[in-house]
Design an enzyme around this catalytic site. Structure first.
Site, mmCIF file in Angstrom:
data_model
loop_
_atom_site.group_PDB
_atom_site.id
_atom_site.type_symbol
_atom_site.label_atom_id
_atom_site.label_comp_id
_atom_site.label_asym_id
_atom_site.label_seq_id
_atom_site.Cartn_x
_atom_site.Cartn_y
_atom_site.Cartn_z
ATOM 1 N N ASP A 1 41.935 39.786 26.571
ATOM 2 C CA ASP A 1 42.282 38.291 26.562
ATOM 3 C C ASP A 1 40.822 37.298 26.240
ATOM 4 O O ASP A 1 40.756 36.593 25.430
ATOM 5 C CB ASP A 1 42.955 37.712 27.349
ATOM 6 C CG ASP A 1 43.664 36.345 27.372
ATOM 7 O OD1 ASP A 1 44.435 36.044 26.689
ATOM 8 O OD2 ASP A 1 43.209 35.386 28.113
ATOM 9 N N ARG B 1 50.628 32.363 18.082
ATOM 10 C CA ARG B 1 50.298 33.076 19.311
ATOM 11 C C ARG B 1 49.220 34.291 18.826
ATOM 12 O O ARG B 1 49.403 34.692 17.745
ATOM 13 C CB ARG B 1 51.372 33.439 20.232
ATOM 14 C CG ARG B 1 52.297 34.512 19.452
ATOM 15 C CD ARG B 1 53.694 34.911 20.346
ATOM 16 N NE ARG B 1 52.925 35.622 21.337
ATOM 17 C CZ ARG B 1 53.686 35.883 22.561
ATOM 18 N NH1 ARG B 1 54.920 35.647 22.585
ATOM 19 N NH2 ARG B 1 53.146 36.584 23.602
ATOM 20 N N GLY B 2 48.609 34.744 19.731
ATOM 21 C CA GLY B 2 47.561 35.714 19.557
ATOM 22 C C GLY B 2 46.403 35.101 19.099
ATOM 23 O O GLY B 2 46.142 34.235 18.184
ATOM 24 N N ALA B 3 45.259 35.603 19.773
ATOM 25 C CA ALA B 3 43.787 34.870 19.769
ATOM 26 C C ALA B 3 43.455 34.508 18.251
ATOM 27 O O ALA B 3 43.036 33.619 17.930
ATOM 28 C CB ALA B 3 42.755 35.563 20.521
ATOM 29 N N ALA B 4 43.483 35.462 17.373
ATOM 30 C CA ALA B 4 42.928 35.513 16.047
ATOM 31 C C ALA B 4 43.777 34.574 15.064
ATOM 32 O O ALA B 4 43.692 33.364 14.583
ATOM 33 C CB ALA B 4 42.802 36.892 15.576
ATOM 34 N N CYS C 1 49.884 47.426 27.235
ATOM 35 C CA CYS C 1 50.040 45.998 26.358
ATOM 36 C C CYS C 1 49.877 46.294 25.005
ATOM 37 O O CYS C 1 50.018 47.326 24.279
ATOM 38 C CB CYS C 1 49.431 44.692 26.609
ATOM 39 S SG CYS C 1 49.981 43.321 26.390
ATOM 40 N N ARG D 1 45.919 24.275 24.307
ATOM 41 C CA ARG D 1 45.608 25.458 25.256
ATOM 42 C C ARG D 1 44.516 25.608 25.872
ATOM 43 O O ARG D 1 43.609 26.299 25.422
ATOM 44 C CB ARG D 1 46.125 26.676 24.637
ATOM 45 C CG ARG D 1 47.347 26.931 23.773
ATOM 46 C CD ARG D 1 48.388 27.738 24.749
ATOM 47 N NE ARG D 1 47.927 28.858 25.154
ATOM 48 C CZ ARG D 1 48.280 30.153 24.916
ATOM 49 N NH1 ARG D 1 49.035 30.415 23.775
ATOM 50 N NH2 ARG D 1 47.784 31.391 25.542
ATOM 51 N N LYS E 1 36.622 36.390 21.260
ATOM 52 C CA LYS E 1 37.034 36.558 22.580
ATOM 53 C C LYS E 1 36.143 36.243 23.681
ATOM 54 O O LYS E 1 36.317 36.232 24.918
ATOM 55 C CB LYS E 1 37.936 37.991 23.030
ATOM 56 C CG LYS E 1 38.874 38.366 21.852
ATOM 57 C CD LYS E 1 40.155 37.509 22.013
ATOM 58 C CE LYS E 1 41.353 37.935 21.162
ATOM 59 N NZ LYS E 1 41.837 39.407 21.802
ATOM 60 N N ASN F 1 42.211 40.746 30.807
ATOM 61 C CA ASN F 1 43.180 41.389 29.918
ATOM 62 C C ASN F 1 44.668 41.262 30.691
ATOM 63 O O ASN F 1 44.842 41.274 31.907
ATOM 64 C CB ASN F 1 42.646 42.650 29.496
ATOM 65 C CG ASN F 1 43.695 43.157 28.344
ATOM 66 O OD1 ASN F 1 44.140 42.274 27.267
ATOM 67 N ND2 ASN F 1 44.177 44.252 28.126
ATOM 68 N N LYS F 2 45.589 41.757 29.936
ATOM 69 C CA LYS F 2 47.177 41.688 30.383
ATOM 70 C C LYS F 2 46.966 42.509 31.543
ATOM 71 O O LYS F 2 46.465 43.630 32.122
ATOM 72 C CB LYS F 2 47.962 42.793 29.383
ATOM 73 C CG LYS F 2 49.204 42.895 29.821
ATOM 74 C CD LYS F 2 50.096 41.591 29.931
ATOM 75 C CE LYS F 2 49.880 40.748 28.721
ATOM 76 N NZ LYS F 2 50.489 39.256 28.953
#
Lengths: 326, 326, 326, 326, 326, 326
Positions: free
Chosen positions: B202, B25-28, B133, B68, B238, B212-213
């Protein structure tokens, strides 16, 4: 008995203890209990002289006052009752004090329902109301609306840290109101579906500021940005006469554990020596400037926040000397 | 083996499974794993013809993409690697694909530290930063500041419902940053002590909006009202090229139990027949309009949100045909 | 025939007349007709030399240009076609000019539907769109939305003085869209029920300002105040390259009788000597500052208004010398 | 002569001294002088080898650069000339350097008048322009307007502490412009009579912020509140490429005596021991956020501040390595 | 005659009919006519007993009240007269009622000119005033200004759908005021030439909101954005005491044909079966929030809208029981 | 002596001269001196009849009034004293007038310290206060804060053209307050370090506007933009009852030489024939709209500016007939 020694009835002391321990809580409940306690003391007092009676009553008021000196309904209740204490004899003082306490309590009991009817008039059938924290004054508006046949829905912010939004959710569901529960962070998104923001108040200052549960001001700023009106429901016992003389309202800091449990604290490093200290801040309230509030609804009518000082002066005058200091 | 049947390497499938299950998980991290998986497939492929090799790689990309489809770094990574796949022979295709994946991963690895240095340049010694976040891009800015001798303090919003602020608190304390933890409701009050709001993203849309969150937009509106600049740290992975053609970013709704546990639900009336239904809404993200953001910090420099579309066109052009559909 | 005397084809003159008389109107229609007219002249030209051919084409362009020197699509069309005129022989010049005109017209024809698809992506099922004036670019967005299964409703401002809102109402009803017609004065009230303000543009300036039918800017200011996003649909032929050099767009003043009929004028005193003069002002357009516009939707993607200058430079460069002056 | 020892021409040193002592001042004048000085050194250099020539020129550039490391036009000029230094022989290096310097100076000389024409296009006959400080770029806009027959009037803020408004007043009167001089405090009142606020810039940052004479930002905020557009005239030598990597522009603090003379200081208590210290702060510049600026006018066209980063990247790319460090 | 049967004088019935049919219109005219009608009934009444007299007068008031229950001046007039009805005999009741009606009418007659003088004080020689709809209270301000030698000009919005701006234009021209007539859509553009927006009010609510002709709120929002103050001229008969208890003012919906004639309806598709229904909405009024109004000018002085509730309480107290319900 | 001839005591004339020559200045000082002068005249008067006594006192008041007809404290003082002049005999008139003057002066003397205590309550230990011009009312707030142990720091705007900030700096340093002096242009930059803007007032209008030293309104607008509250300290003698009837406060224009010395004028071209005229404008005050003021602090408590009209009506009623015109 030494005539210089003031006597406080055990009923007053018990009430004071309950207020201090937050067993009695909520602005109206505290005000009501304080007035009732003074009435009990008046009834039971065996003071021999009018002076002794007055001295004892003031001592009782002071004991009650000192439990929560930052509360605002408590001193307002005490002022009301002691102002009603009049007469030349102990008997006359007793009955006038009891009468004053009864009148105060009767008006107080009606206040919320009157306020509710006034607030309900602002709502229209099908409106969606967003709430923050739990306020019986705010609830009274919704209840009155329902009673007059105006159906509403509610979006309820959970209101961290204590999640009083859950209480509001339960009460509104019991009243038959469809409820959507959200975290506080989701408020702006749901303002697009909201017709009114409706909150209570801890107290109202002379400059029209609303002191209420932490998070109110951030919500109000976003409501203005989204074009949603903000309505504050607050009985006049919430008006804070000290602020007419520039006093700012002290904001209580509550326990850190409401924000971060001991386990959570440990998980993020606790108080390890090699780490910088972890500060947790938990202010109970914040201050919403009047320019973000559209109306303050009281049992005496609705007011723009900028004119509430006029009502305050009408009810309390310019003087702030306290009867329990007399 | 039927030459029309595409073959996907088990490493790709394993990675796809890990992404789907949020073990990756996590974009990068997702982008890096996807590129690595394609490199592995390229390395191990026993495709007999260039066409089969390409077909298999595209099939692998598609499998990864479909885990995803609303993520934004994942397709950007796949596009990068597949665009690098060039050559007339299987051998040439293999090595060019591996090279592309390695280049992508190398640049990706540097991106965060470059971004961090750029973001750090906006901070001055003694500044107080408020976070929302947990974002490793945002953290990279603070880390780079500390490395260059700029001391900062942090006010951390816990970020309900998942309280990712706790992770940020822990990481910052490990870096030696003094930390104050608050509930989300307290943000406006503490903005008076804040020099920068610093958040991640995000994804970033072509109109300059920051997805974003949940809670970011409400914070940004209050930051503007309080005169505090808002800085968004976001690597260019992103950037959301689909939004150039007007696509809005779908906002994921997450489990209700993040907001309200089963016990809490029961306590407020549960699903009793006599009560109106209780809806719990838990959107993962919200959308902050560009007018509330002062700068978007990427590894390619900082940008006003209104000009991010120019960077997006520079990096992705106007076309949006996807290589895995080829 | 005197070789110094330029020759303009009657088809060009006819088109110029039609444009001048507003028989040909609408930015795209004018651009298309102008390109077609140049193609016709190229086809029919019996110029003896390349120089004569070029001179005649430029003269034709100039004649077209001068019919509506403040229009913006017209010079953009002329520039496009004349830039395509290349070759060493009359024959080569002829075919290249015809090709350029055909390409321009083909792209122009697609532009609106591409723009419509992009704009449609911003709409969601059930959205309510408020329109001002009549814009086929704006309509294309709604039409594309409907085609992809997104149902919308429309609130239509009648758009005094010419009530072009009636045309929009008719077209949208023909498409099956439920329509509410209001006077312009009612716009703010109905913004509370509106999800998007959707307008076209007469032209777009380099500073991001939108020049559009009078009333657009007042609507946009109210939309921002009510929290409703404003979307401008404008093909790139509406971009106004002169404004890159600071030129402001001249606003045409139209006939007073559109505002006040002769009978109405008499009824309120007419031009009686004993009365002060009655001025009637009827500007065709106004200027909406970029800060009140959320997105400009073109066939090349959507842009924040502040970055449209980048697209303008991409398409037109920094130079503004006009080919018909060559 | 030791070949490791760099040689700087006395003309460079003299120019550096003049810049340091503010005998040479103004962004364009400094840039011009620096380019001229490098050309002189190139002409006079008796370097024996190409390497020595290059080394000496870089040393000259460094000496110039270090006189005012926070200026922005100076390094831009140096970069331009040194990038032009090309060739295999001393002779070739010499002539290419001289050519680059001449080109730079020629473009620089045209820049202001081009910018002026563009800025003038924003003005209309009869407009009233309010100025702050003294900016030759801003003046160029007014001058160009007058030359094209557009009459304007000026309201001039005196611009404490150095009252550069007096210079502007004198120049504008010489141009025949009716002038009203006011103290800075009177600006908001006179904005009601103002059509444009027109200022120059010390530098422009990548986030669109305008760094200009102290007082600009306060004026811009009031201009927005009063509905008056703000126009910043700035040649592209004012663009600050370092800010693309997040660098903030350091604000020079100037002598206290500009604010408070020695006599005035004594009159208000001086440095008497029994008094708390008297701090006098005199920042030269302040930072105007892009949201209060309507257009930045350069010799390359006008830009919304949010898109100036695009021009900056076009002119300077993403790299920031400096040639004098080579 | 049955003594339980109330008798209403034909004059009252005639007035009621005229009010209902809008032959009598305008808040002051209605109030005046209603007071006069009650006086006539009092004069002519042949009631045998004081009780019968009172009953008949209340019945007359009720008949008048019911013609336009949403009007605000009408009940205020009725309240005033009936409160003055005092005495023990028919004769005494008769004369006190007539006196009350005369006093009311006399004060009402002066109210507008007093208001006009107060409003005129806000205007300065040479000011340009923008009007919306037709308001005799607003006109009184201009008239008083002219009488005291203050010359003004007017920009008049035509005010669709009924174009009452034409009446204002005629009246102002008769007073010698130079007039510019514009469509409502042009308002924002002409605000740049405007010194005051001056409107009347249909009613004023306790929260300071101004209920006035549709379009007022959109104009006020734009006036604030352009920095033009908004002044509302409203006699105290426009104050709406019901709103003190939270009542919102019902907005009358008027005939669709005011917006769209039958011919126009047909032209855009009419009610053809194959088309979706065409809704035409024609609200008579809208609500301007107090934050967009600078001053409310009454015959009792000028007030910020936020303090009008104080005047309302002064004039009407907290009670809202209606005499015709007694 | 002719009994129709009014006699004014030389003490009144002397005071009038001192006020006219600005030897007596400051609102409270003028009011005090005027009341004292009337008391002296009352004491010394040898009027033979009550009518003569009254006539003479009114003549004295008129003489005082006419020295500064635009001042606001002066007529308020005169009104107060003359209203107190009561009695049937010269002796009774004398003593009542003297009593009234003494009461007025006694209350006036206390007003500032009461106001100071109220204002001080708004300040917290460690707060930084920004001041504009010199106001003893504002200073009283700081002085009271210091006396109660609340330490504050001050940022002082010099306040061109007369630099009254220097007086404030000196006084505050004498009180032990650390002081930072800045030019007016630097205000916005230092607002980031400011907790309160604190200014006095020349007068307060019924619409809540604050008339104060030029520059106040621009500061207030920036304070709101930066999130800093603005507090106006003003005794009730500053309330301007004429404004209740819509009167605007005339703004005095002061000498040009305060802005531009003769030498400076010459330096920028003086009045040379070949140059356009040089206008220098020097308004003494400006008008801050109530929406930019958070609280007005008086000796009667603090008020939102929007409710100050209520206090004004309480103190002065609705009538504006002046006793010296009687």
């Amino acid at each position: 008995m030494d005539s210089d020694q003031s006597v406080v009835d055990p009923a007053v002391t018990a009430t004071a203890d309950d207020i201090a321990a937050m067993r009695i809580r909520g602005a109206a409940t505290i005000a009501d209990a304080a007035a009732a306690a003074l009435a009990t003391q008046a009834e039971r007092s065996d003071a021999a002289t009018p002076a002794a009676f007055e001295r004892d009553l003031r001592a009782g008021a002071r004991e009650l006052y000192e439990t929560r000196p930052t509360a605002v309904s408590l001193p307002n209740a005490l002022r009301y009752v002691l102002r009603g204490m009049e007469g030349e004899t102990v008997s006359a003082l007793r009955s006038s004090t009891i009468d004053a306490a009864e009148t105060f309590r009767a008006e107080l009991e009606q206040a919320q329902s009157k306020l509710g009817e006034i607030g309900a008039n602002r709502l229209r059938d099908g409106d969606v109301v967003m709430t923050h924290c739990h306020s019986t004054d705010a609830l009274a508006c919704i209840e009155a609306a329902l009673e007059s046949g105006t159906a509403v829905e509610a979006i309820i912010k959970e209101t961290r840290p204590r999640k009083q939004g859950h209480i509001t959710a339960q009460r509104l569901r019991e009243l038959g109101v469809p409820v959507t529960l959200i975290v506080d962070n989701a408020a702006r998104r749901y303002l697009d579906e909201t017709d009114h923001v409706l909150v209570g108040a801890d107290s109202i200052a002379a400059d029209g500021s609303v002191i209420n549960k932490i998070g109110t001001s951030g919500l109000a700023v976003n409501a203005r940005e989204r074009g949603v009106p903000v309505m504050v429901a607050a009985q006049t016992i919430k008006l804070h006469p000290d602020t007419m003389t520039g006093q700012t309202v002290a904001i209580e800091m509550r326990a850190e554990t409401e924000v971060l449990s001991a386990d959570e604290r440990t998980a993020i490093g606790g108080d390890a020596d090699e780490m910088p200290p972890l500060r947790v801040e938990n202010p109970a309230f914040d201050v919403t400037p009047p320019r973000y509030v559209d109306a303050i609804v009281t049992e005496r009518g609705q007011f723009p926040p900028e004119s509430i000082v006029t009502l305050m002066r009408e009810l309390f005058g310019e003087t702030t000397a306290e009867p329990w200091d007399g």
